[in-house]
Enzyme design. Structure first.
Site, PDB file in Angstrom:
ATOM      1  CB  SER A 148      79.815 -38.262 -36.348  1.00 45.40           C
ATOM      2  OG  SER A 148      79.723 -39.243 -35.325  1.00 45.40           O
ATOM      3  CE1 TYR A 161      75.438 -40.863 -38.818  1.00 46.62           C
ATOM      4  CE2 TYR A 161      77.300 -41.484 -37.430  1.00 46.62           C
ATOM      5  CZ  TYR A 161      76.281 -40.600 -37.752  1.00 46.62           C
ATOM      6  OH  TYR A 161      76.120 -39.452 -37.004  1.00 46.62           O
TER       7      TYR A 161
HETATM    8  N1  LIG Z   1      72.930 -37.164 -31.821  1.00 46.29           N
HETATM    9  C1  LIG Z   1      74.195 -37.561 -31.773  1.00 46.29           C
HETATM   10  O1  LIG Z   1      74.653 -38.185 -30.804  1.00 46.29           O
HETATM   11  C2  LIG Z   1      75.121 -37.248 -32.912  1.00 46.29           C
HETATM   12  C3  LIG Z   1      76.463 -37.577 -32.759  1.00 46.29           C
HETATM   13  C4  LIG Z   1      77.351 -37.280 -33.786  1.00 46.29           C
HETATM   14  C5  LIG Z   1      76.897 -36.656 -34.928  1.00 46.29           C
HETATM   15  N2  LIG Z   1      75.561 -36.350 -35.049  1.00 46.29           N
HETATM   16  C6  LIG Z   1      75.141 -35.672 -36.277  1.00 46.29           C
HETATM   17  O2  LIG Z   1      74.396 -34.510 -35.946  1.00 46.29           O
HETATM   18  C7  LIG Z   1      73.421 -34.260 -36.953  1.00 46.29           C
HETATM   19  C8  LIG Z   1      72.043 -34.140 -36.331  1.00 46.29           C
HETATM   20  O3  LIG Z   1      71.758 -35.341 -35.638  1.00 46.29           O
HETATM   21  P1  LIG Z   1      70.518 -35.446 -34.639  1.00 46.29           P
HETATM   22  O4  LIG Z   1      70.905 -36.446 -33.624  1.00 46.29           O
HETATM   23  O5  LIG Z   1      70.084 -34.095 -34.207  1.00 46.29           O
HETATM   24  O6  LIG Z   1      69.432 -36.098 -35.613  1.00 46.29           O
HETATM   25  P2  LIG Z   1      67.827 -36.109 -35.551  1.00 46.29           P
HETATM   26  O7  LIG Z   1      67.410 -37.375 -36.219  1.00 46.29           O
HETATM   27  O8  LIG Z   1      67.332 -35.795 -34.206  1.00 46.29           O
HETATM   28  O9  LIG Z   1      67.457 -34.876 -36.510  1.00 46.29           O
HETATM   29  C9  LIG Z   1      67.768 -34.915 -37.867  1.00 46.29           C
HETATM   30  C10 LIG Z   1      66.857 -33.954 -38.603  1.00 46.29           C
HETATM   31  O10 LIG Z   1      67.179 -34.043 -39.999  1.00 46.29           O
HETATM   32  C11 LIG Z   1      65.976 -34.162 -40.742  1.00 46.29           C
HETATM   33  N3  LIG Z   1      66.278 -34.872 -41.981  1.00 46.29           N
HETATM   34  C12 LIG Z   1      66.574 -36.187 -42.134  1.00 46.29           C
HETATM   35  N4  LIG Z   1      66.779 -36.462 -43.419  1.00 46.29           N
HETATM   36  C13 LIG Z   1      66.617 -35.306 -44.096  1.00 46.29           C
HETATM   37  C14 LIG Z   1      66.703 -34.952 -45.467  1.00 46.29           C
HETATM   38  N5  LIG Z   1      66.985 -35.868 -46.418  1.00 46.29           N
HETATM   39  N6  LIG Z   1      66.480 -33.675 -45.839  1.00 46.29           N
HETATM   40  C15 LIG Z   1      66.167 -32.739 -44.895  1.00 46.29           C
HETATM   41  N7  LIG Z   1      66.070 -33.021 -43.588  1.00 46.29           N
HETATM   42  C16 LIG Z   1      66.291 -34.290 -43.193  1.00 46.29           C
HETATM   43  C17 LIG Z   1      65.033 -34.926 -39.841  1.00 46.29           C
HETATM   44  O11 LIG Z   1      63.660 -34.735 -40.214  1.00 46.29           O
HETATM   45  C18 LIG Z   1      65.364 -34.310 -38.480  1.00 46.29           C
HETATM   46  O12 LIG Z   1      64.599 -33.136 -38.258  1.00 46.29           O
HETATM   47  C19 LIG Z   1      73.582 -35.379 -37.968  1.00 46.29           C
HETATM   48  O13 LIG Z   1      74.461 -34.951 -38.979  1.00 46.29           O
HETATM   49  C20 LIG Z   1      74.224 -36.486 -37.164  1.00 46.29           C
HETATM   50  O14 LIG Z   1      74.935 -37.396 -37.970  1.00 46.29           O
HETATM   51  C21 LIG Z   1      74.673 -36.632 -34.071  1.00 46.29           C
END
Ligand SMILES: NC(=O)c1ccc[n+]([C@@H]2O[C@H](COP(=O)([O-])OP(=O)(O)OC[C@H]3O[C@@H](n4cnc5c(N)ncnc54)[C@H](O)[C@@H]3O)[C@@H](O)[C@H]2O)c1
Length: 268
Positions: A148, A161
């Site tokens: 991130s 986080y």
């Molecule tokens: N969305 C953003 O702006 C953003 C920015 C920087 C980093 N990220 C990173 O990108 C990745 C995805 O984020 P996102 O926004 O798509 O999240 P999201 O919440 O939309 O999706 C996350 C998915 O992970 C699954 N999940 C959660 N805990 C779990 C577990 N213990 N075992 C298996 N599956 C699990 C959830 O059911 C969901 O389907 C993460 O690593 C997040 O930290 C996101």
């Protein structure tokens, strides 16, 4: 076999490659699953949300599991190997950042702390460990860790986080160095704000969408497909000399200094 089509084409050919994506049922992970399926890969989605399996596009195999459980990680890797014959790409993507995690350290709930370490840090290691056991036999593979922008620089009240995401960068460097001579590359991606359920939950709670968009020099929040496109490249032979490093996919967000924080960006 190269997984790129001839120069001049931006299309990838992932036919015959087996890809495992954690947290692939939603947001960025889902876009990554779709990108690999559309380019011909055999894709396994590991997600804790078993109900989401029914809504996944055709061609994505689903395994229910919690990445903080080593047994569930082993099971997902074994499923990929037994079903498709190997494992070429692991995308460690499942992570949590519930709105309640925006808190100062002295008031941070212990159970939430342990859950975030378990999923966002230890889970990446469990899944990589079992993927590596297979990739070492193959002497090939790529691991992509979803980090991130908050791995590189912090915001207020993200005491779990942010530091854990920074640890994802070190996992990437450590494994990248340790397995470089085994034909295995390890890279990470650091997104800026991307429109996913995770971000929308925070915006519902805290507001500020226009301000968040404006913090990105490109003037908007990113799309999950834009992160997936970077993952496709990093996992391809076009990135064959790229390992133990990170790519920020953030609309320029990371280029701002701290002085940009309290002020809305002037309009271009
Ligand atoms: N969305 C953003 O702006 C953003 C920015 C920087 C980093 N990220 C990173 O990108 C990745 C995805 O984020 P996102 O926004 O798509 O999240 P999201 O919440 O939309 O999706 C996350 C998915 O992970 C699954 N999940 C959660 N805990 C779990 C577990 N213990 N075992 C298996 N599956 C699990 C959830 O059911 C969901 O389907 C993460 O690593 C997040 O930290 C996101």
């Amino acid at each position: 076999m190269s997984n790129l089509r001839p120069p001049g084409s931006v299309a990838y050919n992932n036919a015959g490659r087996v890809v495992l994506v954690s947290g692939g049922a939603s947001g960025i992970g889902r876009a990554i699953c779709e990108a690999f399926v559309h380019t011909g890969a055999d894709v396994v989605c590991l997600d804790i949300d078993a109900d989401a399996a029914a809504s996944l596009p055709d061609g994505i195999a689903f395994v229910a599991g919690d990445t903080s459980s080593e047994d569930d990680c082993r099971n997902a890797v074994e499923f990929a190997i037994q079903t498709f014959g190997g494992l070429d790409v692991l995308v460690n993507n499942a992570a949590i950042q519930p709105p309640s995690s925006y808190a100062s350290l002295h008031e941070f709930p212990r159970d939430l702390w342990e859950r975030m370490v378990g999923v966002n840090f230890t889970g990446y290691s469990f899944l990589a460990k079992h993927a590596l056991l297979q990739m070492l036999q193959q002497q090939s593979g790529v691991i992509v860790n979803m980090a991130s922008g908050q791995a590189h620089r912090t915001a207020r009240k993200v005491p779990a986080y942010g530091p854990i995401k920074a640890a994802n960068l070190l996992q990437t460097r450590q494994w990248g160095v340790d397995y470089a001579r085994n034909g295995i590359r390890v890279v990470s991606v650091s997104p800026g704000a991307i429109r996913t359920p995770l971000v929308e939950a925070t915006l519902r709670e805290q507001g500020g969408e226009a301000q968040l968009a404006n913090r990105h020099p490109l003037g908007r929040i990113g799309r999950p497909e834009e992160v997936a496109a970077a993952v496709l490249w990093l996992a391809s032979d076009a990135a064959s000399f790229v390992t133990a490093t990170d790519l920020e996919v953030d609309g320029g967000l990371g280029a701002f200094g701290a002085f940009a924080d309290p002020y809305p960006m002037p309009a271009p």
